[in-house]
Design an enzyme around this catalytic site. Structure first.
Site, PDB file in Angstrom:
ATOM      1  N   TYR A 195       0.874  -1.059  -0.001  1.00 28.03           N
ATOM      2  CA  TYR A 195       0.013   0.004   0.003  1.00 28.03           C
ATOM      3  C   TYR A 195       0.968   1.050   0.053  1.00 28.03           C
ATOM      4  CZ  TYR A 195      -4.020   2.935   0.797  1.00 28.03           C
ATOM      5  OH  TYR A 195      -4.906   4.007   0.536  1.00 28.03           O
ATOM      6  N   PHE A 224      -5.065   9.577  -4.485  1.00 29.44           N
ATOM      7  CA  PHE A 224      -3.867   8.852  -4.780  1.00 29.44           C
ATOM      8  C   PHE A 224      -3.669   7.601  -4.056  1.00 29.44           C
ATOM      9  CE2 PHE A 224       0.480   7.742  -3.836  1.00 29.44           C
ATOM     10  CZ  PHE A 224       1.316   7.997  -5.236  1.00 29.44           C
ATOM     11  N   GLU A 225      -3.463   6.470  -4.950  1.00 29.32           N
ATOM     12  CA  GLU A 225      -2.967   5.281  -4.297  1.00 29.32           C
ATOM     13  C   GLU A 225      -2.421   4.363  -5.404  1.00 29.32           C
ATOM     14  OE1 GLU A 225      -6.450   3.337  -1.182  1.00 29.32           O
ATOM     15  OE2 GLU A 225      -6.776   3.214  -3.513  1.00 29.32           O
ATOM     16  N   ILE A 226      -1.107   3.948  -4.813  1.00 29.08           N
ATOM     17  CA  ILE A 226      -0.356   2.829  -5.394  1.00 29.08           C
ATOM     18  C   ILE A 226      -0.404   1.665  -4.850  1.00 29.08           C
ATOM     19  CG2 ILE A 226       1.952   2.178  -6.584  1.00 29.08           C
ATOM     20  CD1 ILE A 226       2.498   4.998  -7.319  1.00 29.08           C
TER      21      ILE A 226
END
Ligand SMILES: Nc1nc2c(ncn2[C@@H]2O[C@H](COP(=O)(O)OP(=O)(O)O)[C@@H](O)[C@H]2O)c(=O)[nH]1
Ligand SMILES: *[C@@H]1O[C@H](CO)[C@@H](O)[C@H](O)[C@H]1NC(C)=O
Ligand SMILES: [Mg+2]
Length: 314
Positions: free
Chosen positions: A152, A214-216
């Site tokens: 995450y 925003f997420e990677i």
């Protein structure tokens, strides 16, 4: 890498998402050519598809979200939901009276990773319309995630409006009580980020969350049995509709519960603006890679943010 950008967006946000995709291409994806998955609860128009497709040489997929992933489950009392929306709206909370916002938050919490267009991927980078990406990213962020065992990635953390999630924490505790077989699989509190979200020795939610615009992250995190049981439990309780549970507190509490600390990654090097808030790396090594002003970095104004957003908890 089996990875993609995932973009939930409306046709009328075409200009805003063109702006984002143009920056993503220039800052990162012209080097890596990762595919995009665009999702919408409506059919994308030909104009939308054509204008987006002309911005990149990467593969671009467009999909519709069906009723099962975007609609009222049969057990939701829609009359009651309407009463609750009106009550929250009277408190002046953003999106308090919006039904579509609730469908969106529920979709981002429990369904996007199960959309058939994401079946081919293991990791995703969530992007939104009308945001800015300020820094050149010259390495493969998805490979970084995999090689370092990261599940995450975030770059801004914030406080939730507690009026949107009054019963969320109790529902999480109830889930833990009723699913010992899941709890058994989880890391110990000292190895997890549980204390990032737990307040009052675990009796309440302290309102902290990662900003999910925003997420990677790893898709397997959300596809796991543990998370699916967790989401189903929350969903049955009705809080996505009777309250206004955001996908940010839901993802954050779940990840804090399910992951070990070292499976999180702070993407300090990805300068980013969403609405009025910017993450801008302040270290001098980023000056030639980033166009943002380090004085705007959200980390410097977090104390102000606390006061503004969090009157009733803590
Ligand atoms: N297709 C579709 N996308 C939506 C809808 N509501 C929100 N979104 C998308 O979901 C994301 C979050 O919505 P946004 O309005 O930016 O919420 P905020 O970031 O919490 O203020 C954005 O990418 C929006 O384009 C909707 O009703 N339909
Ligand atoms: C649905 O909610 C309304 C308003 O709160 C209530 O009057 C009604 O009894 C509820 N219906 C059911 C089937 O529970
Ligand atoms: Mg947004």
């Amino acid at each position: 890498m089996r990875a993609c950008f995932v973009v939930l967006v409306r046709n009328n946000e075409l200009q805003g998402i063109k702006n984002t995709v143009t920056q993503i291409e220039a800052r990162f994806n012209k080097r890596f050519n990762y595919p995009y998955v665009f999702l919408n609860d409506d059919y994308f128009t030909d104009e939308f598809i054509n204008e987006i497709s002309s911005l990149t040489t990467a593969q671009v997929n467009f999909g519709k979200v069906d009723q099962q992933m975007w609609g009222y489950p049969s057990y939701i009392n829609q009359t009651h939901a309407a009463v609750q929306r009106a009550e929250l709206a009277a408190q002046g909370v953003p999106y308090a009276d919006s039904e579509s916002y609730r469908h969106m938050c529920r979709f981002q919490s429990g369904f996007f990773f199960r959309h058939p267009l994401l079946d081919a991927y293991d990791y995703y980078w969530r992007i939104e319309p009308d945001v800015d990406y300020h820094c050149d990213i010259d390495y493969d962020v998805f490979r970084y995630m995999k090689d370092n065992g990261k599940k995450y990635g975030f770059n801004i953390a914030f406080r939730e409006y507690m009026a949107t999630v009054p019963s969320l924490w109790q529902t999480v505790l109830d889930f833990q009580k009723s699913h010992p077989e899941v709890v058994k699989q989880l890391p110990q509190v000292k190895d997890s980020l549980w204390n990032f979200v737990a307040g009052n020795n675990g009796d309440s939610y302290n309102s902290c969350h990662f900003w999910t615009n925003f997420e990677i992250a790893s898709l397997d995190l959300w596809r796991s049995n543990e998370y699916l049981k967790f989401f189903n439990y929350l969903d049955r309780s009705g809080g996505f509709f009777y309250e206004r549970w955001g996908d940010a507190p839901v993802h954050s509490i779940a990840a804090a519960m399910m992951l070990k600390k070292d499976e999180f990654h702070f993407f300090n090097d990805i300068g980013y603006r969403h609405t009025a808030y910017t993450h801008c790396p302040t270290e001098s090594i980023y000056r030639d890679k980033c166009s943002c002003n380090p004085d705007d970095n959200f980390g410097k104004i977090i104390y102000y943010g606390r006061g503004e957003l969090n009157s009733e908890s803590d």
